[in-house]
Design an enzyme around this catalytic site. Structure first.
Site, short mmCIF file in Angstrom:
data_model
loop_
_atom_site.label_atom_id
_atom_site.label_comp_id
_atom_site.label_asym_id
_atom_site.label_seq_id
_atom_site.Cartn_x
_atom_site.Cartn_y
_atom_site.Cartn_z
N GLU A 152 13.61 -26.44 -8.57
CA GLU A 152 13.84 -25.31 -7.68
C GLU A 152 12.53 -25.00 -6.97
OE1 GLU A 152 15.60 -21.89 -9.55
OE2 GLU A 152 17.08 -23.14 -10.57
N GLY A 250 0.51 -20.94 -20.53
CA GLY A 250 0.87 -19.62 -20.03
C GLY A 250 1.86 -18.92 -20.95
N CYS A 257 17.05 -24.46 -16.49
CA CYS A 257 17.16 -25.85 -16.96
C CYS A 257 16.48 -26.10 -18.30
CB CYS A 257 16.57 -26.78 -15.90
SG CYS A 257 17.36 -26.53 -14.31
N LYS A 260 17.87 -24.23 -21.43
CA LYS A 260 19.25 -24.67 -21.70
C LYS A 260 19.29 -26.12 -22.18
CE LYS A 260 21.67 -25.79 -17.81
NZ LYS A 260 22.21 -27.12 -17.75
#
Ligand code: UGA
Length: 427
Positions: A152, A250, A257, A260
């Site tokens: 994304e 981090g 994604c 899951k």
């Protein structure tokens, strides 16, 4: 070639636009008329940089059509891509309801032989399941797996410049036929057995998630021994066998994604009697990272009651408005629960975040507005624009001078020179 794409989410819409860009005739199907109407006008239904331009170009070229008419699209095509969601169920396994519904619709609607291609992320064996559902129709179907690896926020680039294309088929000739759809893309092309392709998708995401959890564990050790995780990442990443990517420590990975797919792969292995110990640890470390960061804030601020905290970033990463499994959202909730007032800003994800955060959360129209009078400031998403803020101005606007950088985004020396007390991860 004539192609139908069922589903216009991230994978579906980017694939539709991308395949049209490669010269194919594409019909993209969604059952919601409002979404189709918007797409027909060249308007995106989610934020994705660069996709609108290509969408409009291919609408104009008459290579891309949007429709709610499933049967017409499918019967106009030789290839049908299934690109629907496979959200996680309570036990971590992938919910295949939408895939099954689409397979059933194809079985009902198809009046011709078709190659059906699964691009949704599905457990190993789903190709066989789809094949079974399609059997009720008298025509001949080939069911193929073609996993998608786009990110994304960089989806257009990733689709048109993939590191590799993987096609899994029961017959090599069918696999090669599907691969020919990508003939214009010069990259590594791998035709495998169907189960292998299905597993490659999970293995790729699980491996990347493992890299992130690994570097996060190293970050935690760095904090204990006084080392710097960024330099450690650089030092190991220069080894070509390791490479420098996905080694940013981090507050852990989020999104629709990794969380899951890691859980699903662990569950797939478990359902076959194999205990995937490593993935259990990957998940545990990832959850711990958010909590460690929240604890760090609580420890430094002692009490959060009546504290004003600016949270910059709500999306699960930069360049997206997606807040699914976003660490930023968990952090806002935890700080509010502990009594703090949160003023927040994200360049794209405010609308999506408003739907899930409490009424107490204050949404601001700039990072500076969020920082005004804050006792402390938290960076929760790696938007490059945050690094480019005028930090001297931020300091003037804030009441306190503490920064908690959950993404190791800022130049530590620079902000410390300005007088900030700076906390990051693994340094
Ligand atoms: C991920 C994969 O990178 C894609 O290859 C895959 O196609 C996609 O999932 C999918 O299965 O659909 P995406 O979820 O869009 O893509 O985002 P990434 O860029 O991979 O980032 C995932 C999360 O990891 C973000 O929260 C990001 O902040 C975090 N991350 C990433 C780190 O914490 N450290 C890093 O070094 C890299």
């Amino acid at each position: 070639m004539k192609i139908s794409i069922i589903g216009t989410g991230y994978v579906g819409l980017v694939s539709a636009v991308g395949l049209a860009e490669l010269g194919h005739q594409v019909w993209a199907v969604n059952r919601t008329p409002e979404k189709i109407a918007k797409l027909q006008q060249g308007e995106l239904i989610f934020f994705e940089p660069g996709l609108d331009k290509l969408l409009r170009k291919n609408l104009k070229n008459k290579r891309l059509y949007f429709t709610t008419d499933f049967a017409a699209a499918v019967n106009n095509s030789d290839f049908v891509f299934i690109c629907v969601g496979t959200p996680p169920k309570a036990d971590g396994s992938a919910d295949l309801s939408a895939v099954k519904v689409v397979a059933g619709q194809i079985a009902q609607a198809a009046r011709k032989n078709l190659i059906v291609i699964n691009k949704s992320t599905v457990p190993v064996g789903t190709g066989r399941l789809v094949e079974k559902i399609l059997k009720s129709n008298g025509h001949k179907f080939e069911v193929v797996s073609c996993p998608e690896f786009l990110r994304e926020g960089r989806a257009v680039y990733d689709f048109l410049n993939p590191d590799r294309i993987v096609v899994g088929a029961t017959k090599q000739a069918v696999g090669r036929k599907v691969m020919s759809l990508f003939a214009k893309l010069k990259t590594h092309k791998l035709v495998t057995a169907r189960e292998t392709a299905e597993l490659i998708k999970y293995a790729a995401n699980a491996f990347l998630a493992t890299k992130i959890s690994f570097i996060n564990e190293i970050a935690n050790v760095c904090e204990k021994v006084g080392a710097n995780v960024e330099q450690v990442a650089q030092g190991i990443g220069l080894d070509k066998r390791i490479n420098p990517y996905f080694l940013k420590a981090g507050i852990g990975y989020g999104g629709s994604c990794f969380p899951k797919d890691v859980k699903a792969l662990k569950q797939i292995a478990g359902s076959m009697g194999y205990d995937f110990k490593l993935l259990k640890a990957v998940i545990e470390v990832n959850n711990g990272q958010r909590q460690n960061f929240i604890n760090k804030i609580k420890k430094e601020l002692v009490s959060l009651a009546y504290k004003n905290i600016a949270v910059l970033g709500l999306a699960f990463k930069d360049n997206t408005d997606d807040i699914r499994e976003s660490a930023a959202i968990d952090i806002v909730r935890a700080l509010e629960k502990a009594g703090a007032t949160i003023k927040t800003y994200d360049p794209e994800a405010m609308a999506t975040a408003k739907r899930v955060l409490s009424r107490k959360t204050v949404f601001c129209d700039s990072a500076y507005a969020a920082a005004a009078k804050a006792d402390a400031l938290v960076i929760a998403t790696e938007w490059p624009a945050f690094a480019g803020l005028n930090w001297a101005k931020v300091k003037q606007l804030m009441k306190g001078k503490i920064i908690f950088d959950g993404k190791n985004l800022l130049d530590q020396a620079k902000v410390e020179k300005l007088g900030f007390k700076y906390f990051s991860v693994g340094k």
